[in-house]
Design a protein around this motif. Structure first.
Motif, PDB file in Angstrom:
ATOM      1  N   ASP A  20       0.867  -1.176   0.000  1.00  0.00           N
ATOM      2  CA  ASP A  20       0.000   0.000   0.000  1.00  0.00           C
ATOM      3  C   ASP A  20       0.904   1.227   0.000  1.00  0.00           C
ATOM      4  O   ASP A  20       1.495   1.572   1.024  1.00  0.00           O
ATOM      5  CB  ASP A  20      -0.909   0.013   1.224  1.00  0.00           C
ATOM      6  CG  ASP A  20      -1.915   1.171   1.216  1.00  0.00           C
ATOM      7  OD1 ASP A  20      -1.701   2.123   0.440  1.00  0.00           O
ATOM      8  OD2 ASP A  20      -2.884   1.122   1.982  1.00  0.00           O
TER       9      ASP A  20
ATOM     10  N   TRP B 108      -0.175   8.178  -8.391  1.00  0.00           N
ATOM     11  CA  TRP B 108      -0.054   6.790  -7.958  1.00  0.00           C
ATOM     12  C   TRP B 108      -0.394   5.828  -9.095  1.00  0.00           C
ATOM     13  O   TRP B 108       0.192   4.752  -9.188  1.00  0.00           O
ATOM     14  CB  TRP B 108      -0.951   6.550  -6.747  1.00  0.00           C
ATOM     15  CG  TRP B 108      -0.289   6.937  -5.458  1.00  0.00           C
ATOM     16  CD1 TRP B 108       0.338   6.110  -4.572  1.00  0.00           C
ATOM     17  CD2 TRP B 108      -0.152   8.252  -4.914  1.00  0.00           C
ATOM     18  NE1 TRP B 108       0.844   6.824  -3.514  1.00  0.00           N
ATOM     19  CE2 TRP B 108       0.554   8.138  -3.691  1.00  0.00           C
ATOM     20  CE3 TRP B 108      -0.558   9.513  -5.326  1.00  0.00           C
ATOM     21  CZ2 TRP B 108       0.860   9.243  -2.893  1.00  0.00           C
ATOM     22  CZ3 TRP B 108      -0.254  10.610  -4.535  1.00  0.00           C
ATOM     23  CH2 TRP B 108       0.448  10.470  -3.340  1.00  0.00           C
TER      24      TRP B 108
ATOM     25  N   PHE C  53      -6.944   1.031  -6.703  1.00  0.00           N
ATOM     26  CA  PHE C  53      -6.943   2.226  -5.861  1.00  0.00           C
ATOM     27  C   PHE C  53      -8.355   2.768  -5.701  1.00  0.00           C
ATOM     28  O   PHE C  53      -9.162   2.742  -6.649  1.00  0.00           O
ATOM     29  CB  PHE C  53      -6.083   3.331  -6.472  1.00  0.00           C
ATOM     30  CG  PHE C  53      -4.602   3.084  -6.428  1.00  0.00           C
ATOM     31  CD1 PHE C  53      -3.995   2.582  -5.290  1.00  0.00           C
ATOM     32  CD2 PHE C  53      -3.812   3.363  -7.537  1.00  0.00           C
ATOM     33  CE1 PHE C  53      -2.624   2.361  -5.248  1.00  0.00           C
ATOM     34  CE2 PHE C  53      -2.446   3.152  -7.512  1.00  0.00           C
ATOM     35  CZ  PHE C  53      -1.848   2.648  -6.356  1.00  0.00           C
TER      36      PHE C  53
ATOM     37  N   GLU D 175       4.112   5.687   3.922  1.00  0.00           N
ATOM     38  CA  GLU D 175       3.284   6.782   4.420  1.00  0.00           C
ATOM     39  C   GLU D 175       4.166   7.983   4.693  1.00  0.00           C
ATOM     40  O   GLU D 175       5.235   7.874   5.300  1.00  0.00           O
ATOM     41  CB  GLU D 175       2.538   6.357   5.684  1.00  0.00           C
ATOM     42  CG  GLU D 175       1.836   7.487   6.425  1.00  0.00           C
ATOM     43  CD  GLU D 175       0.865   8.276   5.561  1.00  0.00           C
ATOM     44  OE1 GLU D 175       0.809   9.509   5.731  1.00  0.00           O
ATOM     45  OE2 GLU D 175       0.177   7.664   4.712  1.00  0.00           O
TER      46      GLU D 175
ATOM     47  N   PHE E 118      -6.135  -0.718   4.980  1.00  0.00           N
ATOM     48  CA  PHE E 118      -6.177  -1.672   3.869  1.00  0.00           C
ATOM     49  C   PHE E 118      -5.275  -2.872   4.160  1.00  0.00           C
ATOM     50  O   PHE E 118      -5.647  -4.019   3.908  1.00  0.00           O
ATOM     51  CB  PHE E 118      -5.755  -0.994   2.569  1.00  0.00           C
ATOM     52  CG  PHE E 118      -6.866  -0.257   1.889  1.00  0.00           C
ATOM     53  CD1 PHE E 118      -7.636  -0.863   0.913  1.00  0.00           C
ATOM     54  CD2 PHE E 118      -7.154   1.055   2.231  1.00  0.00           C
ATOM     55  CE1 PHE E 118      -8.674  -0.188   0.294  1.00  0.00           C
ATOM     56  CE2 PHE E 118      -8.189   1.741   1.621  1.00  0.00           C
ATOM     57  CZ  PHE E 118      -8.953   1.111   0.636  1.00  0.00           C
ATOM     58  N   LEU E 119      -4.092  -2.608   4.689  1.00  0.00           N
ATOM     59  CA  LEU E 119      -3.165  -3.692   4.982  1.00  0.00           C
ATOM     60  C   LEU E 119      -3.687  -4.564   6.116  1.00  0.00           C
ATOM     61  O   LEU E 119      -3.594  -5.797   6.063  1.00  0.00           O
ATOM     62  CB  LEU E 119      -1.797  -3.119   5.343  1.00  0.00           C
ATOM     63  CG  LEU E 119      -1.069  -2.360   4.233  1.00  0.00           C
ATOM     64  CD1 LEU E 119       0.221  -1.743   4.771  1.00  0.00           C
ATOM     65  CD2 LEU E 119      -0.777  -3.258   3.042  1.00  0.00           C
TER      66      LEU E 119
ATOM     67  N   GLY F 265       4.065  -1.068   3.408  1.00  0.00           N
ATOM     68  CA  GLY F 265       3.355   0.201   3.258  1.00  0.00           C
ATOM     69  C   GLY F 265       4.309   1.370   3.207  1.00  0.00           C
ATOM     70  O   GLY F 265       5.454   1.296   3.675  1.00  0.00           O
TER      71      GLY F 265
ATOM     72  N   CYS G  47      -3.186  -4.070  -9.481  1.00  0.00           N
ATOM     73  CA  CYS G  47      -3.312  -2.885  -8.635  1.00  0.00           C
ATOM     74  C   CYS G  47      -4.772  -2.457  -8.554  1.00  0.00           C
ATOM     75  O   CYS G  47      -5.547  -2.667  -9.499  1.00  0.00           O
ATOM     76  CB  CYS G  47      -2.465  -1.745  -9.217  1.00  0.00           C
ATOM     77  SG  CYS G  47      -2.548  -0.208  -8.260  1.00  0.00           S
TER      78      CYS G  47
ATOM     79  N   CYS H 100      -0.397   4.268   2.704  1.00  0.00           N
ATOM     80  CA  CYS H 100      -1.110   3.390   3.630  1.00  0.00           C
ATOM     81  C   CYS H 100      -1.784   4.121   4.781  1.00  0.00           C
ATOM     82  O   CYS H 100      -2.627   3.531   5.460  1.00  0.00           O
ATOM     83  CB  CYS H 100      -0.174   2.313   4.164  1.00  0.00           C
ATOM     84  SG  CYS H 100       1.095   2.898   5.302  1.00  0.00           S
TER      85      CYS H 100
ATOM     86  N   LEU I 257      -2.305  -1.796  -3.584  1.00  0.00           N
ATOM     87  CA  LEU I 257      -3.670  -1.397  -3.232  1.00  0.00           C
ATOM     88  C   LEU I 257      -3.633  -0.197  -2.303  1.00  0.00           C
ATOM     89  O   LEU I 257      -2.600   0.114  -1.720  1.00  0.00           O
ATOM     90  CB  LEU I 257      -4.415  -2.549  -2.560  1.00  0.00           C
ATOM     91  CG  LEU I 257      -4.005  -2.970  -1.139  1.00  0.00           C
ATOM     92  CD1 LEU I 257      -5.057  -3.895  -0.544  1.00  0.00           C
ATOM     93  CD2 LEU I 257      -2.659  -3.667  -1.094  1.00  0.00           C
ATOM     94  N   GLY I 258      -4.763   0.474  -2.192  1.00  0.00           N
ATOM     95  CA  GLY I 258      -4.828   1.568  -1.230  1.00  0.00           C
ATOM     96  C   GLY I 258      -5.739   2.697  -1.628  1.00  0.00           C
ATOM     97  O   GLY I 258      -6.527   2.606  -2.574  1.00  0.00           O
ATOM     98  N   ASN I 259      -5.583   3.783  -0.894  1.00  0.00           N
ATOM     99  CA  ASN I 259      -6.458   4.948  -0.985  1.00  0.00           C
ATOM    100  C   ASN I 259      -5.583   6.195  -0.991  1.00  0.00           C
ATOM    101  O   ASN I 259      -5.442   6.870   0.024  1.00  0.00           O
ATOM    102  CB  ASN I 259      -7.406   4.930   0.221  1.00  0.00           C
ATOM    103  CG  ASN I 259      -8.406   6.055   0.211  1.00  0.00           C
ATOM    104  OD1 ASN I 259      -8.536   6.785  -0.768  1.00  0.00           O
ATOM    105  ND2 ASN I 259      -9.112   6.214   1.313  1.00  0.00           N
TER     106      ASN I 259
END
Length: 762
Positions: free
Chosen positions: A219, A370, A388, A268, A227-228, A266, A386, A222, A332-334
């Motif tokens: 992520d 991203w 998102f 961040e 998500f993780l 992750g 992937c 993250c 994956l992620g936001n």
């Protein structure tokens, strides 16, 4: 058709919802600790890290991690002074014991053992504690923290650190279902399908378990790790089901856990969320180990302190993701939701670096970086997939043309997608935002699902499709570029008239009455004025429309002349050279496109997304339209009918941009690219008749504004019926007697027609 599994189908063994009251109490204790520690001098990052460490101790005390259950409680009660004066230095000793292994320690603690967690590595300053803080800790430690869901840590801490008032944290679970919308079609559905097929075959189950243990996740935005955390939990729960099934056919001694938190990575940018993510993953790991021991008697001591997730503190857009984890299976992620007008200088620099100085990139939302970075990763590791969560604007309007041609040229294929839906943030008090989810890769897959929403608040319906384009439509990947002229042979659409007058040529109803009382001879020069607000909400507004006025006549109206003089002064004071030049004609609007005779179609440039149809007007040329609208001078009722139809509305929703969630109707994107029907006289007559009926029905409700008439709740039945007849007439002009199942079918046909028109096949 729906995917093999959905959120409700996944086995739920860690049922946190039944412990919601514990989460609420945990929130309250953390707020009390925050306030008490602020009072004694802790603040900022130091306070944040202290709270993270204390929460770890509270959780660990109920899970036996600190040698035995209740150890932290006993240590607080017996080995710290009742007045709390020695609590701070003793906590620092505790944190040091947790951060140093027995091999490294000169004097191992008899109370606490080494924990392989980075949250204890930094030495914190010692500030005097007091009896209040000790009492709060003693009360907090009585709460069963083992039932606290790690998925709420981020929102819980955010609320604690930012809130001045006490708030309940009862909405922390709403976002989990949304996270399943991403991880389900990305990997979890397929893994559960494999499990179902292998249930009766121990060899296949062992192979599936080995496969799970080799998967890697990243992520790259993250945050606090939700998500993780949820992905790891679901991976371990699936492995638990595999082990439970194998338990029937394999000796227990031969069963072991293979999946571990080290499979998860992750990145961040903010330091505090990094600490939260590390803690949340660590605690989830321990909860899953406890569940494993409880249900199958398998103890995961080997992995308990040695295999931890990798959470990197840094700017993901300037880091090499492959140095963090090579051959990732799933990204994956936001990523951050930052629009083009809200980016910082650093974020603009990020975009220039990612898109290598492309001028178009500045029109994109920050999240697009991203997508570009993930694509670069997948070009080296093509098997990586992937997904998102993103702002929906990257699939709308001009941003599609700025982002997707580059991605498609590099081989990106959209593998699944959720159209616009409402994502409710876990953080208390946060407003809901409208999002999309896009799953993509550089390898094609056989099964593609498109999740469609009737409204952003509804649950989706899923559809198995052959392809998904960047507008998240089941149609080929065609990009709608801005066009200066219509793609079909139709009348041009123009902007309305722009005043740039400082308001001096515009009149309210009261202004009009006052002016006419003083100068009744001004009446011929006052015209009704419609902006989008006036048109939709039925408000009266007027303007001085002095086109063609003789100088003598203007001078004979001193009140009007005062207003014109004020316009001249305003324009001369402008810093814009073009506006200064307009001071030569202060009695005129700065831009005049008003037709002198006949009718014109009026289309508001911005309209609420709640309405089933944009209210479009068929207006007499005596009424002046402002530049808040688009105009089609000389238009007919037939053209009004096509534009006011479900067919055109479906096209508009698919390709238009948004102002927040409201539709932003664009001439260059929406109108100029719209494939008009190749209508014969019969179809044109039917559309004209049905369109006139819509106009007539509107007049039957003289007390209702267009806002009321087109509100989905208050729309009159006769108007709905008139629109239905119009929709059928327009649909028939495109496909004869065939009926469309819904807007997705309409849009698919329109994209096909657009592609042919764009290629000159018509």
């Amino acid at each position: 058709m729906k995917p093999p599994y959905g959120f409700q189908d996944y086995p739920k063994k860690l049922n946190y919802n039944q412990y919601a009251f514990i989460n609420t109490q945990a929130h309250e204790y953390l707020e009390l600790l925050r306030d008490a520690m602020l009072d004694v001098g802790y603040f900022g990052r130091i306070l944040e890290l202290y709270l993270v460490r204390l929460m770890f101790c509270l959780f660990a005390d109920h899970t036996g991690i600190l040698i035995q259950r209740g150890m932290f409680h006993n240590w607080l009660e017996i080995h710290t002074a009742t007045d709390g004066n020695d609590l701070a230095p003793k906590l620092c000793e505790l944190f040091q014991a947790l951060s140093i292994s027995e091999e490294q320690s000169l004097k191992p603690s008899k109370f606490f053992q080494y924990v392989n967690s980075q949250i204890f590595t930094k030495q914190l300053p010692i500030v005097d504690f007091n009896v209040k803080i000790r009492d709060i800790l003693l009360k907090a430690v009585d709460l069963d923290w083992s039932c606290v869901s790690p998925t709420i840590f981020g929102s819980l801490f955010q609320s604690v650190m930012q809130s001045k008032e006490r708030r309940q944290s009862g909405t922390h679970y709403t976002a989990e279902a949304n996270i399943f919308k991403l991880i389900g079609p990305l990997f979890l559905d397929d893994l559960w399908t494999e499990f179902k097929r292998a249930q009766t075959n121990p060899k296949q189950l062992l192979a599936l378990q080995a496969k799970l243990s080799n998967l890697k996740f990243l992520d790259p935005a993250c945050g606090c790790g939700n998500f993780l955390v949820i992905a790891y939990r679901e991976l371990r729960l699936l492995e638990l089901d595999i082990l439970r099934t194998l338990y029937k056919s394999i000796d227990l001694d031969n069963l072991t856990i293979l999946c571990n938190a080290a499979q998860f990575h992750g990145i961040e940018q903010e330091e505090f969320p990094v600490q939260i993510a590390r803690l949340a993953l660590w605690i989830m790991d321990q909860q899953l180990n406890l569940l494993l021991a409880e249900q199958l008697g398998i103890h995961n001591h080997e992995a308990q302190f040695k295999k931890t997730a990798t959470i990197i503190h840094g700017n993901a857009l300037r880091l090499n993701w492959r140095t963090i984890c090579q051959n990732v299976d799933f990204i994956l992620g936001n990523p951050p939701f930052v629009g083009k007008t809200n980016r910082s200088k650093e974020q603009n620099t990020d975009m220039d670096l990612i898109f290598k100085g492309s001028k178009k990139c500045r029109s994109l939302d920050y999240v697009a970086c991203w997508y570009r970075k993930a694509t670069e990763y997948m070009l080296i590791t093509p098997s990586t997939r992937c997904a998102f969560v993103s702002t929906n604007s990257i699939t709308q309007g001009e941003q599609v043309g700025a982002l997707w041609p580059d991605l498609l040229a590099q081989g990106v294929i959209i593998q699944f997608a959720h159209q616009t839906f409402q994502w409710t943030s876990e953080a208390a008090g946060k407003a809901a935002v409208h999002c999309i989810i896009i799953g993509f890769g550089v390898q094609d897959i056989t099964v593609k699902y498109l999740f469609e929403y009737t409204t952003p608040q509804f649950s989706p319906s899923s559809k198995l499709v052959d392809y998904i384009n960047p507008y998240l439509i089941a149609a080929p990947s065609v990009i709608i570029e801005a066009r200066a002229t219509p793609i079909c042979k139709v009348r041009p659409m123009l902007y309305g008239n722009k005043p740039i007058d400082g308001g001096h040529l515009l009149l309210s109803t009261a202004d009009k009455a006052e002016l006419l009382a003083k100068e009744p001879q001004a009446a011929p020069w006052i015209r009704p004025l419609l902006g989008a607000e006036e048109f939709i909400n039925g408000k009266e507004r007027w303007c001085l429309w002095l086109v063609g006025i003789d100088p003598e006549e203007l001078h004979a109206m001193p009140e009007v002349t005062k207003r014109v003089t004020a316009v001249k002064k305003m324009r001369l004071s402008s810093r814009a050279e073009t506006t200064v030049k307009l001071a030569d004609t202060p009695f005129l609007f700065s831009e005049n496109r008003q037709p002198s005779t006949g009718h014109y179609i009026l289309v508001p440039r911005v309209s609420s997304e709640r309405r089933p149809y944009i209210p479009i007007g068929f207006i007499n040329s005596n009424t002046i339209s402002t530049d808040a609208n688009q105009m089609i001078p000389g238009a007919t009722v037939y053209e009004f009918g096509v534009l006011e139809s479900a067919m055109h509305m479906a096209w508009m929703r698919a390709v238009a941009g948004r102002l927040e969630m409201s539709y932003r109707y664009s001439t260059t994107i929406v109108y100029n690219n719209f494939p008009w029907p190749d209508s014969n006289d019969k179809h044109q007559e039917a559309i004209t008749t049905a369109a006139q009926l819509v106009l007539d029905v509107r007049t039957r409700h003289p007390g209702s504004t267009l806002a009321h008439l087109y509100d989905p709740i208050t729309m009159p039945q006769d108007l709905r019926q008139a629109h239905h007849k119009l929709d059928l007439a327009v649909d028939a002009a495109y496909c004869g007697a065939k009926e469309f199942a819904g807007d997705s079918d309409r849009v698919a046909l329109l994209f096909e027609l657009y592609q042919k028109l764009n290629q000159g096949l018509f």
